[in-house]
Motif scaffolding. Sequence first.
Motif, PDB file in Angstrom:
ATOM      1  N   LYS A  86      -9.130  -0.349   0.886  1.00 33.50           N
ATOM      2  CA  LYS A  86      -7.858  -1.065   0.975  1.00 33.50           C
ATOM      3  C   LYS A  86      -7.819  -2.185  -0.061  1.00 33.50           C
ATOM      4  O   LYS A  86      -8.812  -2.852  -0.318  1.00 33.50           O
ATOM      5  N   GLU A 121       0.844  -1.202   0.000  1.00 31.16           N
ATOM      6  CA  GLU A 121       0.000   0.000   0.000  1.00 31.16           C
ATOM      7  C   GLU A 121       0.877   1.249   0.000  1.00 31.16           C
ATOM      8  O   GLU A 121       1.953   1.262   0.593  1.00 31.16           O
ATOM      9  N   ASN A 139      -4.395   9.452  -6.935  1.00 28.11           N
ATOM     10  CA  ASN A 139      -5.531   9.270  -6.039  1.00 28.11           C
ATOM     11  C   ASN A 139      -5.425   7.971  -5.251  1.00 28.11           C
ATOM     12  O   ASN A 139      -5.421   6.892  -5.840  1.00 28.11           O
ATOM     13  N   LYS A 140      -5.348   8.115  -3.939  1.00 26.67           N
ATOM     14  CA  LYS A 140      -5.329   6.951  -3.059  1.00 26.67           C
ATOM     15  C   LYS A 140      -6.683   6.246  -3.167  1.00 26.67           C
ATOM     16  O   LYS A 140      -7.716   6.897  -3.279  1.00 26.67           O
ATOM     17  N   SER A 166       1.535   5.086   1.231  1.00 25.86           N
ATOM     18  CA  SER A 166       1.149   5.988   2.312  1.00 25.86           C
ATOM     19  C   SER A 166       0.664   7.306   1.711  1.00 25.86           C
ATOM     20  O   SER A 166       0.906   7.601   0.536  1.00 25.86           O
ATOM     21  N   ALA A 167      -0.007   8.101   2.536  1.00 23.27           N
ATOM     22  CA  ALA A 167      -0.479   9.416   2.083  1.00 23.27           C
ATOM     23  C   ALA A 167       0.707  10.276   1.642  1.00 23.27           C
ATOM     24  O   ALA A 167       0.619  11.018   0.651  1.00 23.27           O
ATOM     25  N   VAL A 197      -3.895   2.446  -6.657  1.00 25.38           N
ATOM     26  CA  VAL A 197      -3.749   3.894  -6.661  1.00 25.38           C
ATOM     27  C   VAL A 197      -3.870   4.316  -8.122  1.00 25.38           C
ATOM     28  O   VAL A 197      -3.241   3.721  -9.002  1.00 25.38           O
ATOM     29  N   VAL A 213       1.831   9.201  -1.857  1.00 22.20           N
ATOM     30  CA  VAL A 213       0.888   9.674  -2.869  1.00 22.20           C
ATOM     31  C   VAL A 213       1.169  11.135  -3.199  1.00 22.20           C
ATOM     32  O   VAL A 213       1.264  11.514  -4.373  1.00 22.20           O
TER      33      VAL A 213
END
Length: 74
Positions: free
Chosen positions: A33, A3, A28-29, A5-6, A37, A9
Amino acid sequence: MAELSASEVTRLQTTLQRLLGSPKLTVNKPARKGMSVEISVAGEVVGTVHRDEDEGEISYAIHMTLLEEDLPPA
C-alpha cells in the motif's frame, strides 16, 4: 493520491493495450500500500499511473519515462 482498485487496474490495462496497440503492456498493482501502480511492457517498467478525483470526476495520469540510451541512434 488515491489507491486504484483491482477493477480499475484491469480496466486501465485493457484500455491502454487497445489504445497503444500492445498486448504486452501490463498495469501492475503495487505489492505494498502507498506505492505506485506501474505500467510494464514485456516485463520492463516504463511508467506509473496516478489516480485523481476532483468534484466527483475521476481521471488517471500516466507518467512515462524513456531513457536516452534506449532510443535508436540519431
